[in-house]
Motif scaffolding. Structure first.
Motif, PDB file in Angstrom:
ATOM      1  N   THR A 122       0.850  -1.183   0.000  1.00 40.74           N
ATOM      2  CA  THR A 122       0.000   0.000   0.000  1.00 40.74           C
ATOM      3  C   THR A 122       0.889   1.237   0.000  1.00 40.74           C
ATOM      4  N   THR A 179      -0.002  -2.395 -11.249  1.00 41.34           N
ATOM      5  CA  THR A 179      -1.449  -2.538 -11.156  1.00 41.34           C
ATOM      6  C   THR A 179      -1.877  -2.276  -9.716  1.00 41.34           C
ATOM      7  N   SER A 180      -3.152  -2.000  -9.546  1.00 40.03           N
ATOM      8  CA  SER A 180      -3.668  -1.797  -8.191  1.00 40.03           C
ATOM      9  C   SER A 180      -5.055  -2.399  -8.079  1.00 40.03           C
ATOM     10  N   GLU A 181      -5.393  -2.781  -6.868  1.00 37.46           N
ATOM     11  CA  GLU A 181      -6.747  -3.260  -6.595  1.00 37.46           C
ATOM     12  C   GLU A 181      -7.084  -2.946  -5.142  1.00 37.46           C
ATOM     13  N   LYS A 182      -8.370  -2.794  -4.902  1.00 34.28           N
ATOM     14  CA  LYS A 182      -8.850  -2.492  -3.563  1.00 34.28           C
ATOM     15  C   LYS A 182      -8.984  -3.808  -2.797  1.00 34.28           C
ATOM     16  N   VAL A 183      -8.312  -3.889  -1.649  1.00 30.42           N
ATOM     17  CA  VAL A 183      -8.345  -5.092  -0.823  1.00 30.42           C
ATOM     18  C   VAL A 183      -9.005  -4.731   0.505  1.00 30.42           C
ATOM     19  N   ARG A 231      -6.080   0.244  -0.939  1.00 31.26           N
ATOM     20  CA  ARG A 231      -5.595   0.017  -2.290  1.00 31.26           C
ATOM     21  C   ARG A 231      -4.186  -0.552  -2.229  1.00 31.26           C
ATOM     22  N   TYR A 239      -0.895  -1.971  -4.417  1.00 33.04           N
ATOM     23  CA  TYR A 239      -0.214  -1.860  -5.704  1.00 33.04           C
ATOM     24  C   TYR A 239       0.761  -3.009  -5.851  1.00 33.04           C
TER      25      TYR A 239
END
Length: 188
Positions: free
Chosen positions: A142, A174-178, A183, A185
């Motif tokens: 993060t 890339t990124s995603e919400k966990v 967020r 990365y």
């Protein structure tokens, strides 16, 4: 290979294509003090040299000498070497090798394209290397975790990911919400 700024490379590339390797005119965006600074640095490094301008041929004048004559700027062999162009009289090819060289370089000369630059690799032990290691971890990282590890502020972390990693190194971030983490990365 010598490290050049984009402007220096542009000046030398244009000079390489002109008769007698004359470096003038400079790019439109380079004027006044900025032009003097760039040209001064290139003269100091030996990439350019001042030579008497032949006004009968209509050669452009960089500066006037005060005695009614002017000087123009010419790319030196060192300057051309800095952009990967060998001087015309250096290393003549052995007999029979000329055809192979001509065949290889003809498409590049015809299209004006150059070979791709070598991929950059970060030095070990730097904050950038720490950032890459964190992003390559299976769980990613993060912004807050990267800030704690590098001592950077959040805008610096984002800038490093967008500029150094994506643009310069060509890495795909890339990124995603966990859930419970925010967020995250990671490098694909």
């Amino acid at each position: 290979m010598t490290k050049l700024s984009d402007t220096q490379a542009l000046i030398l590339s244009a000079a390489a294509q002109r008769p007698e390797h004359i470096a003038l005119p400079l790019p439109e965006s380079l004027r006044g003090g900025a032009a003097a600074k760039v040209v001064g640095a290139m003269l100091a490094k030996g990439f350019l040299e001042e030579v008497d301008a032949d006004l009968h041929k209509g050669e452009p004048v960089w500066r006037e000498t005060g005695d009614g004559h002017g000087v123009t700027l010419v790319a030196t062999d060192a300057g051309l070497g800095a952009i990967g162009i060998e001087p015309e009289d250096a290393n003549p090819a052995p007999a029979g090798a000329t055809d192979a060289l001509t065949e290889q370089s003809a498409p590049e000369a015809a299209t004006g394209t150059e070979t791709a630059p070598k991929a950059r690799t970060p030095r070990e032990g730097t904050k950038q290397a720490t950032l890459i290691t964190m992003l390559r971890a299976p769980d990613g990282a993060t912004i807050e975790e990267i800030m704690a590890a590098t001592g950077w502020q959040s805008h610096t972390v984002r800038g490093a990911m967008a500029g150094a990693l994506k643009k310069k190194l060509g890495l795909e971030v890339t990124s995603e919400k966990v859930e419970d983490r925010g967020r995250v990365y990671c490098i694909a």
